[in-house]
Design an enzyme around this catalytic site. Sequence first.
Site, PDB file in Angstrom:
ATOM      1  N   GLU A  65      14.785 -15.168  -0.026  1.00  0.00           N
ATOM      2  CA  GLU A  65      15.289 -16.286   0.747  1.00  0.00           C
ATOM      3  C   GLU A  65      14.352 -17.439   0.923  1.00  0.00           C
ATOM      4  O   GLU A  65      14.610 -18.867   1.214  1.00  0.00           O
ATOM      5  CB  GLU A  65      15.439 -15.750   2.087  1.00  0.00           C
ATOM      6  CG  GLU A  65      16.603 -14.794   2.448  1.00  0.00           C
ATOM      7  CD  GLU A  65      16.726 -14.586   3.732  1.00  0.00           C
ATOM      8  OE1 GLU A  65      15.932 -14.881   4.646  1.00  0.00           O
ATOM      9  OE2 GLU A  65      17.314 -13.301   3.831  1.00  0.00           O
ATOM     10  N   ASP A 114       0.857  -1.122  -0.032  1.00  0.00           N
ATOM     11  CA  ASP A 114      -0.072   0.033   0.034  1.00  0.00           C
ATOM     12  C   ASP A 114       0.870   1.331   0.079  1.00  0.00           C
ATOM     13  O   ASP A 114       2.072   1.354   0.860  1.00  0.00           O
ATOM     14  CB  ASP A 114      -0.846  -0.050   1.205  1.00  0.00           C
ATOM     15  CG  ASP A 114      -1.994   1.027   1.422  1.00  0.00           C
ATOM     16  OD1 ASP A 114      -2.796   0.940   0.462  1.00  0.00           O
ATOM     17  OD2 ASP A 114      -1.846   1.800   2.313  1.00  0.00           O
TER      18      ASP A 114
END
Length: 533
Positions: free
Chosen positions: A270, A207
Site C-alpha cells: 500500500e 525477528d
Amino acid sequence: MTSTHPWWYDAVVYQVYVRSFADGMPVPGDGIGDLPGITARLPHLRDLGVDALWITPFYRSPQKDHGYDVADYEDVDPLFGDLADFDTLLATAHELGLRVIVDLVPNHTSDQHVWFQAALAAGPGSPERARYLFREGKGADGSEPPNNWSSIFGGPAWTRVPDGQWYLHLFDSSQPDLDWRNPEVGDMFEGVLRFWLDRGVDGFRVDVAHGLYKEASLRDQVLPKETKKAKGKKKSQPESMVERTLRDEPMWEQPEVHDVYRRWRKVLEEYPGDRMAVAEAWTQTAGSMAEFIRPDELHQAFNFGWLGTPWSAADFAEVITSSIAAVATAEAAPTWVLSNHDVVRHPTRYGGGPAGIARGRAATLAMLALPGSAYLYQGEELGLEQVDVPPEARQDPSWFRTGQPGRDGCRVPLPWSGSAPPYGFGGADGTQPWIPQPDDWAGLTVEAQQADPDSTLAFYRRALAVRRAVFKGVPDATTAAAEDDVLVIRRGDVTVVVNTGDRPAGLPDGEVLISSGPLPGGVLPPDTAAWLR
C-alpha cells in the site's frame, strides 16, 4: 545497464547494533549507543558504500535482552533517544541516499508490556491471558511444565506464575510468547507496521520469523536419541542444517505463519517506494526458507546456510548452488550474510588471527559477487574478531541461564578513533562503553584504517565500489563449483576464485578487477580471493 529490480533486490545492507555503534547523547556514565550516535556516524556508512542500514530494536524496553524484549512497539526507549531523534536519523539517512530498515519483534513481548501485565492481573481463562500461551501444568498439582520444550537461552521454556498457570517463553522468561491464533495479536502488529511505515521507514527485519505459530496442541517435542545433544541449542551459534532436519520442532515453521506474511505483504504494497521485509528464519532446509519469500509473502530471508558454511571450497559451492536453486522456486533473489549480533564473528570462526582475517576478506569477496543482496554486520569492515569478554562484564541473558559465554563477544562497541578505550565511541568525557573494549584495538579504529590503503576498511570500500560498477544490472545466472581446493564462481563475464587450500593455485586468464590480498607471481595464494574478467 540499469537494474529494473527494486532497491532491496541487490542491496548491501549494514546491520547497526544500536547499543554498540556510537554513543551520541550527553548522558554521563552512559556508554551506550543511541539514535543520535547513529545519525552522527551515517557518513561512515555512505563512504563505505552500502545501500541501507538495519537498526536493531530501539523501542521502549526493560533491556533484559537488549531491546528484543519490547514493552512499547511505537515509542523509542529513552536510553536511545526519542521519536524526534528517530525522525532526524531517518531524514538524514535519506538525504545521504541510505534506506532504513527497523527490527520488528513479533514472536514475543516484554513481560513489562501492558498486555502481559494485564494478563497477570486478569487471571486464568481471561481474554487478557488468551493473547499469550498460558497453560495448566502437568502432574497432580500442576507443578510440572505443560510440555518438554526448552528455551533457546537454556532451561525450560515455561515459567509458573503465582496462581499456578505456566506461560511459554522460547527465549528468556522476560519474553513471553504471543498466541498468534488470537486475532488481536495480528491486528496489533498491523498497527505497528503502519506506525513505522507512516514515519517513512523503508523496511523491516522480522525477528524469529519462523516461530510465531506453534502446533496448537503444544505437544511434547520428540527427541530421538541422536539429536538429544542438540536440545536447547543456543541461538548464538549457527545450526547444522543436517542436525535441524533430523529434529521434530512443533514450535517452529508451522504453516499458519505464512498467512501472517501474506497480510503484511498487502500492507507493505500500500506504501510507495518498494517497502520490504526480510525474515530471520532459522529453517530446516533451503527449501523451507524459500517458502517465506514466495511472491505474496516476505521479500527476503536470511541465508543462514551460507553463514554456517565451513572454510571449504566444496561446501561453499554446495550452499551457493542450493541457495540459488531454492529461491528460484520462489521467484526471489538470495541473501548472503557472514556475521550478525547472534553469532561468533566470521574471522574468528575461520580460525582467527591473520589467517582468519584473510579468510574473512576472501569469503566477503565471494559473497559480494553473488546475485541478490548482502548483509554486513557492524565492525566487520574493520576486521573485528570475537572478543573474550570477562565474565564479570557479560550481559547476555543466555550467559545467566546457561553459564556459557553467549553473544557479548560480537557486540563489543565499535572503535572510531584514538589509541585507548573508549576509542571515540562516546563523548569527550572518556565514559567507558557498556561492554569493555580490548586494549589492543588502536590499530583497528576507523581513524587508523582510513590512513592505511591496505586496511580491511579500505578493502571493504574498494570491494563495494567494484561490486556496484561490475555487477549492477548483470543477470543473476551464476554457477559455483569446487576445483580441488579452489571455489570457482562464474557470473556474467566475471570469474571469482577463492583458494581454501594450503598451497598456491593458478589464476584464470583475465583482468584482475580486485583481490582480497596480494597476488605475488600471478598466482592465487591460500586464503585469498580474486575477481577476473
